[in-house]
Design a protein around this motif. Structure first.
Motif, PDB file in Angstrom:
ATOM      1  N   SER B 243       0.831  -1.207   0.000  1.00 12.40           N
ATOM      2  CA  SER B 243       0.000   0.000   0.000  1.00 12.40           C
ATOM      3  C   SER B 243       0.862   1.252   0.000  1.00 12.40           C
ATOM      4  O   SER B 243       0.545   2.240  -0.667  1.00 12.40           O
ATOM      5  CB  SER B 243      -0.918   0.034   1.222  1.00 12.40           C
ATOM      6  OG  SER B 243      -1.708  -1.113   1.273  1.00 12.40           O
ATOM      7  N   VAL B 244       1.944   1.204   0.756  1.00 10.46           N
ATOM      8  CA  VAL B 244       2.842   2.353   0.817  1.00 10.46           C
ATOM      9  C   VAL B 244       3.523   2.564  -0.535  1.00 10.46           C
ATOM     10  O   VAL B 244       3.600   3.687  -1.036  1.00 10.46           O
ATOM     11  CB  VAL B 244       3.869   2.168   1.962  1.00 10.46           C
ATOM     12  CG1 VAL B 244       5.031   3.121   1.817  1.00 10.46           C
ATOM     13  CG2 VAL B 244       3.183   2.355   3.310  1.00 10.46           C
ATOM     14  N   ALA B 246       2.323   1.719  -3.345  1.00 10.95           N
ATOM     15  CA  ALA B 246       1.295   2.179  -4.277  1.00 10.95           C
ATOM     16  C   ALA B 246       0.941   3.645  -4.037  1.00 10.95           C
ATOM     17  O   ALA B 246       0.634   4.376  -4.982  1.00 10.95           O
ATOM     18  CB  ALA B 246       0.057   1.301  -4.145  1.00 10.95           C
ATOM     19  N   THR B 247       0.974   4.069  -2.784  1.00  9.30           N
ATOM     20  CA  THR B 247       0.686   5.479  -2.486  1.00  9.30           C
ATOM     21  C   THR B 247       1.717   6.365  -3.170  1.00  9.30           C
ATOM     22  O   THR B 247       1.387   7.399  -3.764  1.00  9.30           O
ATOM     23  CB  THR B 247       0.737   5.754  -0.973  1.00  9.30           C
ATOM     24  OG1 THR B 247      -0.051   4.785  -0.306  1.00  9.30           O
ATOM     25  CG2 THR B 247       0.202   7.131  -0.634  1.00  9.30           C
ATOM     26  N   ALA B 248       2.970   5.960  -3.077  1.00 14.30           N
ATOM     27  CA  ALA B 248       4.039   6.728  -3.701  1.00 14.30           C
ATOM     28  C   ALA B 248       3.828   6.788  -5.217  1.00 14.30           C
ATOM     29  O   ALA B 248       3.994   7.841  -5.837  1.00 14.30           O
ATOM     30  CB  ALA B 248       5.396   6.100  -3.362  1.00 14.30           C
ATOM     31  N   LYS B 249       3.413   5.662  -5.790  1.00 15.36           N
ATOM     32  CA  LYS B 249       3.145   5.631  -7.231  1.00 15.36           C
ATOM     33  C   LYS B 249       1.955   6.516  -7.593  1.00 15.36           C
ATOM     34  O   LYS B 249       1.977   7.223  -8.612  1.00 15.36           O
ATOM     35  CB  LYS B 249       2.851   4.192  -7.687  1.00 15.36           C
ATOM     36  CG  LYS B 249       4.069   3.469  -8.213  1.00 15.36           C
ATOM     37  CD  LYS B 249       3.764   2.058  -8.621  1.00 15.36           C
ATOM     38  CE  LYS B 249       3.206   1.920 -10.016  1.00 15.36           C
ATOM     39  NZ  LYS B 249       3.086   0.467 -10.395  1.00 15.36           N
ATOM     40  N   PHE B 251       0.942   9.133  -6.008  1.00 14.16           N
ATOM     41  CA  PHE B 251       1.398  10.513  -5.871  1.00 14.16           C
ATOM     42  C   PHE B 251       2.084  10.962  -7.172  1.00 14.16           C
ATOM     43  O   PHE B 251       1.783  12.035  -7.710  1.00 14.16           O
ATOM     44  CB  PHE B 251       2.374  10.585  -4.697  1.00 14.16           C
ATOM     45  CG  PHE B 251       2.400  11.922  -4.004  1.00 14.16           C
ATOM     46  CD1 PHE B 251       1.797  12.088  -2.774  1.00 14.16           C
ATOM     47  CD2 PHE B 251       3.037  13.018  -4.576  1.00 14.16           C
ATOM     48  CE1 PHE B 251       1.823  13.318  -2.126  1.00 14.16           C
ATOM     49  CE2 PHE B 251       3.071  14.249  -3.940  1.00 14.16           C
ATOM     50  CZ  PHE B 251       2.466  14.395  -2.695  1.00 14.16           C
ATOM     51  N   SER B 252       2.976  10.125  -7.699  1.00 16.96           N
ATOM     52  CA  SER B 252       3.658  10.460  -8.958  1.00 16.96           C
ATOM     53  C   SER B 252       2.658  10.585 -10.096  1.00 16.96           C
ATOM     54  O   SER B 252       2.773  11.473 -10.945  1.00 16.96           O
ATOM     55  CB  SER B 252       4.650   9.368  -9.365  1.00 16.96           C
ATOM     56  OG  SER B 252       5.417   8.978  -8.290  1.00 16.96           O
ATOM     57  N   HIS B 253       1.692   9.680 -10.123  1.00 18.54           N
ATOM     58  CA  HIS B 253       0.660   9.702 -11.161  1.00 18.54           C
ATOM     59  C   HIS B 253      -0.084  11.040 -11.140  1.00 18.54           C
ATOM     60  O   HIS B 253      -0.273  11.686 -12.169  1.00 18.54           O
ATOM     61  CB  HIS B 253      -0.308   8.537 -10.918  1.00 18.54           C
ATOM     62  CG  HIS B 253      -1.556   8.589 -11.742  1.00 18.54           C
ATOM     63  ND1 HIS B 253      -1.663   7.983 -12.971  1.00 18.54           N
ATOM     64  CD2 HIS B 253      -2.749   9.193 -11.512  1.00 18.54           C
ATOM     65  CE1 HIS B 253      -2.863   8.205 -13.463  1.00 18.54           C
ATOM     66  NE2 HIS B 253      -3.553   8.933 -12.590  1.00 18.54           N
ATOM     67  N   TRP B 254      -0.509  11.476  -9.944  1.00 16.22           N
ATOM     68  CA  TRP B 254      -1.246  12.737  -9.828  1.00 16.22           C
ATOM     69  C   TRP B 254      -0.378  13.939 -10.205  1.00 16.22           C
ATOM     70  O   TRP B 254      -0.844  14.901 -10.790  1.00 16.22           O
ATOM     71  CB  TRP B 254      -1.809  12.907  -8.410  1.00 16.22           C
ATOM     72  CG  TRP B 254      -3.069  12.120  -8.182  1.00 16.22           C
ATOM     73  CD1 TRP B 254      -4.172  12.112  -8.979  1.00 16.22           C
ATOM     74  CD2 TRP B 254      -3.364  11.220  -7.107  1.00 16.22           C
ATOM     75  NE1 TRP B 254      -5.136  11.268  -8.464  1.00 16.22           N
ATOM     76  CE2 TRP B 254      -4.671  10.713  -7.312  1.00 16.22           C
ATOM     77  CE3 TRP B 254      -2.657  10.789  -5.980  1.00 16.22           C
ATOM     78  CZ2 TRP B 254      -5.281   9.809  -6.448  1.00 16.22           C
ATOM     79  CZ3 TRP B 254      -3.259   9.894  -5.115  1.00 16.22           C
ATOM     80  CH2 TRP B 254      -4.553   9.410  -5.346  1.00 16.22           C
ATOM     81  N   LEU B 255       0.902  13.827  -9.836  1.00 15.97           N
ATOM     82  CA  LEU B 255       1.834  14.899 -10.153  1.00 15.97           C
ATOM     83  C   LEU B 255       1.963  15.040 -11.678  1.00 15.97           C
ATOM     84  O   LEU B 255       1.814  16.135 -12.230  1.00 15.97           O
ATOM     85  CB  LEU B 255       3.190  14.557  -9.522  1.00 15.97           C
ATOM     86  CG  LEU B 255       4.182  15.670  -9.265  1.00 15.97           C
ATOM     87  CD1 LEU B 255       3.573  16.777  -8.417  1.00 15.97           C
ATOM     88  CD2 LEU B 255       5.415  15.120  -8.527  1.00 15.97           C
ATOM     89  N   GLY B 258      -1.228  16.335 -13.300  1.00 11.61           N
ATOM     90  CA  GLY B 258      -1.411  17.759 -13.029  1.00 11.61           C
ATOM     91  C   GLY B 258      -0.500  18.609 -13.907  1.00 11.61           C
ATOM     92  O   GLY B 258      -0.911  19.643 -14.446  1.00 11.61           O
ATOM     93  N   PHE B 276      12.455  16.073  -8.183  1.00 15.29           N
ATOM     94  CA  PHE B 276      11.674  14.862  -8.468  1.00 15.29           C
ATOM     95  C   PHE B 276      12.584  13.636  -8.505  1.00 15.29           C
ATOM     96  O   PHE B 276      12.250  12.589  -7.984  1.00 15.29           O
ATOM     97  CB  PHE B 276      10.924  14.989  -9.809  1.00 15.29           C
ATOM     98  CG  PHE B 276       9.856  16.055  -9.813  1.00 15.29           C
ATOM     99  CD1 PHE B 276       9.147  16.344  -8.656  1.00 15.29           C
ATOM    100  CD2 PHE B 276       9.551  16.765 -10.967  1.00 15.29           C
ATOM    101  CE1 PHE B 276       8.150  17.322  -8.641  1.00 15.29           C
ATOM    102  CE2 PHE B 276       8.559  17.743 -10.968  1.00 15.29           C
ATOM    103  CZ  PHE B 276       7.867  18.027  -9.802  1.00 15.29           C
ATOM    104  N   ILE B 279      13.614  12.576  -5.004  1.00 13.98           N
ATOM    105  CA  ILE B 279      12.530  11.897  -4.280  1.00 13.98           C
ATOM    106  C   ILE B 279      12.339  10.486  -4.829  1.00 13.98           C
ATOM    107  O   ILE B 279      12.222   9.520  -4.080  1.00 13.98           O
ATOM    108  CB  ILE B 279      11.188  12.661  -4.411  1.00 13.98           C
ATOM    109  CG1 ILE B 279      11.298  14.020  -3.728  1.00 13.98           C
ATOM    110  CG2 ILE B 279      10.043  11.866  -3.794  1.00 13.98           C
ATOM    111  CD1 ILE B 279      10.075  14.889  -3.911  1.00 13.98           C
ATOM    112  N   MET B 283      12.659   7.146  -2.583  1.00 13.45           N
ATOM    113  CA  MET B 283      11.510   6.260  -2.364  1.00 13.45           C
ATOM    114  C   MET B 283      11.632   4.961  -3.144  1.00 13.45           C
ATOM    115  O   MET B 283      10.855   4.044  -2.933  1.00 13.45           O
ATOM    116  CB  MET B 283      10.211   6.967  -2.762  1.00 13.45           C
ATOM    117  CG  MET B 283       9.902   8.152  -1.878  1.00 13.45           C
ATOM    118  SD  MET B 283       8.139   8.591  -1.878  1.00 13.45           S
ATOM    119  CE  MET B 283       7.517   7.702  -0.463  1.00 13.45           C
TER     120      MET B 283
END
Lengths: 346, 346
Positions: B243-244, B246-249, B251-255, B258, B276, B279, B283
């Motif tokens: 899950s962690v 995937a959260t990082a992934k 975050f990158s997807h949303w970045l 955007g 970037f 980070i 990670m």
């Protein structure tokens, strides 16, 4: 509908709750009445200062006690009978209000709601349903902490409750529901998750489930697949939820630290501001507002301790939607179909 | 030291393993020999193409079979006796190599290592130790999937194994070790985590623990506090870890999404590139390299399926450090002190 707000709950209470109430009055006409529960003189002054002191939709209900964030939930409910949280739940118990919202001590909110409102007919255990942002919208994770020592059969109730949330609040008529596991293959999982899988599969084969059971899911499926509901015990769910929140925070931390180190990055970050803001919004718990404690007789929404006024508004909107769609009646109906087969299976 | 590399393991095998071996030859002198295990003709060609075909430190060991990512781990070990993974583990079993590294099927790597190498004296169960980046460096989470139905006493072994990793590999002489729970108070947790807490506290009171036991921790403590080791069962740990990641992934997807939407953000993102990148590096699982399966008689490192050459290099470096510091002997010594008291407690 009428709504009870634990005005002393939350890290920045009562301000966030007054801010939230003000936003509800401005933006959510279908909420006819808000009962602000807490210290009357403090709330009176705060409402006057916010310019909503004479709003006829607002009522202040005096509560002399406050449950702190550190107290044991069960002890707080037993010992502080006149806390803002207890009295707010009492307003739902008596039928005066349809829903209660609290950003206070989660354990106490679970205990007060479960003890006072009691369980819905056919539901074995109450569970917290936490909407988490995914690349497809939201995935609802349940249970995220009401019941750390769940039995496999409890997950059937969580599945139905979360599926009804997905259908009526998140507009997913036939939600995809999976059991969280350490692998997607049928054979993967703990004894607990494998038994939950088996029960769901048997109910699915009898066409008794009001959702699409998709089998096992893993952590990454929460974000990457068209999953609407992920089921787990309250222990794992709570650790998962807090770890994901923390990962998002760590990401921001590294981003800020990196930007500070480079003058070019600092200037460039200005041009990225709208992107950062939109990610922060989509990952923020405030845009969801709160997590319903489902399976109790009434609507009970637990907001984040760090909630702001917008979060309280969104929690109130969630409560209004659950009430308007009679989500609890839908759960009772679904459990009435499922339970004979489920108890036959044991 | 000599090292066995499952050259057919990983999504991009054998390339990543050849790349990794080349980096080891260039950068890690203390590794005297690498045995590349896999299809001889494929490996021979790949080594020649990479310009390391005639390096005397490199040996190719032919293995006619490959374990796929989808196979059941236990079945693969039983049925494919001549898989690259099995033969690589055999090189440790025979004493020819000190360590085995595989980016292949995790379940098969756990099964092969546990069955062939057997458990260290005094260790009840093997566990995977996963280093996760935190704002203070790394926190080691164990178990992340070797043993989904752990008993509370298994966490004592995970604690000792992870603490030795923290001490010798991450330079934390007296690591802070906590039990993952759904709240930090003593009373919080599942029956499982509360019993693990009780055992650790009793051992701590007898001054038998080679680390600092700090009590319960929550998901957010992984990133925010000076925690070195977080203990949990393999089911929860696996869900948490994925899950962690995937959260990082996400975050990158949303970045990225955007940035694409705004021309100003697109230009600004160029100036943020170094941030970037840093980070992504901190990670990335590649900078850690792999997760040791600890508690077995030998060094066994499980790399991520999506590992690249750098990840394999770092996994080899981890193996070298564990071997050089005799981490396994330190575990045996610590368990010999703990076990009489632990078994007295049951």
């Amino acid at each position: 509908m009428k709504l009870a707000l634990d005005a002393m709950g939350g890290d920045n209470a009562p301000k966030i709750n007054i801010d939230g109430a003000k936003l509800v009055l401005e933006k959510q006409e279908s909420i006819k009445s808000i009962y602000l529960v807490g210290d009357e003189s403090i709330l009176r002054k705060a409402c006057d200062a916010a310019g909503i002191g004479s709003n006829p939709k607002l009522q202040i209900v005096h509560a002399p006690e406050v449950v702190s964030m550190e107290e044991s939930g069960l002890a707080a409910v037993r010992q502080k009978k006149h806390s803002s949280m207890s009295l707010a739940v009492d307003l739902v118990k008596s039928g005066e209000c349809a829903a209660v919202i609290s950003a206070g001590n989660t354990g106490a909110a679970v205990a007060a709601s479960t003890i006072k409102l009691r369980l819905l007919e056919g539901v074995e255990r109450a569970g917290i349903v936490s909407p988490m942002p995914s690349v497809h919208g939201y995935v609802l994770v349940s249970d995220t902490g009401a019941n750390p020592d769940a039995k496999p059969s409890h997950l059937i109730g969580y599945a139905v409750m979360s599926a009804m949330m997905a259908r009526y609040i998140y507009n997913r008529p036939m939600p995809n529901v999976a059991v969280m596991s350490n692998g997607t293959e049928d054979c993967k999982g703990s004894e607990f998750s494998k038994e939950a899988y088996r029960l769901l599969k048997m109910l699915d084969e009898q066409a008794l489930l009001p959702f699409h059971f998709t089998g096992n899911c893993e952590g990454h499926d929460l974000f990457e697949t068209e999953l609407d509901v992920a089921l787990t015990d309250g222990f794992t769910g709570n650790i998962l939820l807090k770890s994901v929140e923390a990962t998002a925070k760590a990401f921001s931390h590294w981003l800020k630290a990196g930007i500070k180190k480079s003058p070019i990055a600092m200037i460039s970050a200005i041009g990225m501001r709208s992107v950062f803001r939109s990610i922060a919004e989509s990952m923020s718990a405030d845009s969801v507002g709160g997590c319903p404690l489902m399976g109790v007789n009434g609507v009970s929404i637990i907001a984040h301790g760090s909630a702001n006024g917008t979060a309280i508004l969104n929690a109130c909107r969630m409560a209004e939607g659950m009430h308007r769609h009679n989500v609890n009646d839908r759960i009772i109906e679904a459990m009435a179909r499922i339970n004979p087969a489920l108890h036959g299976l044991h």
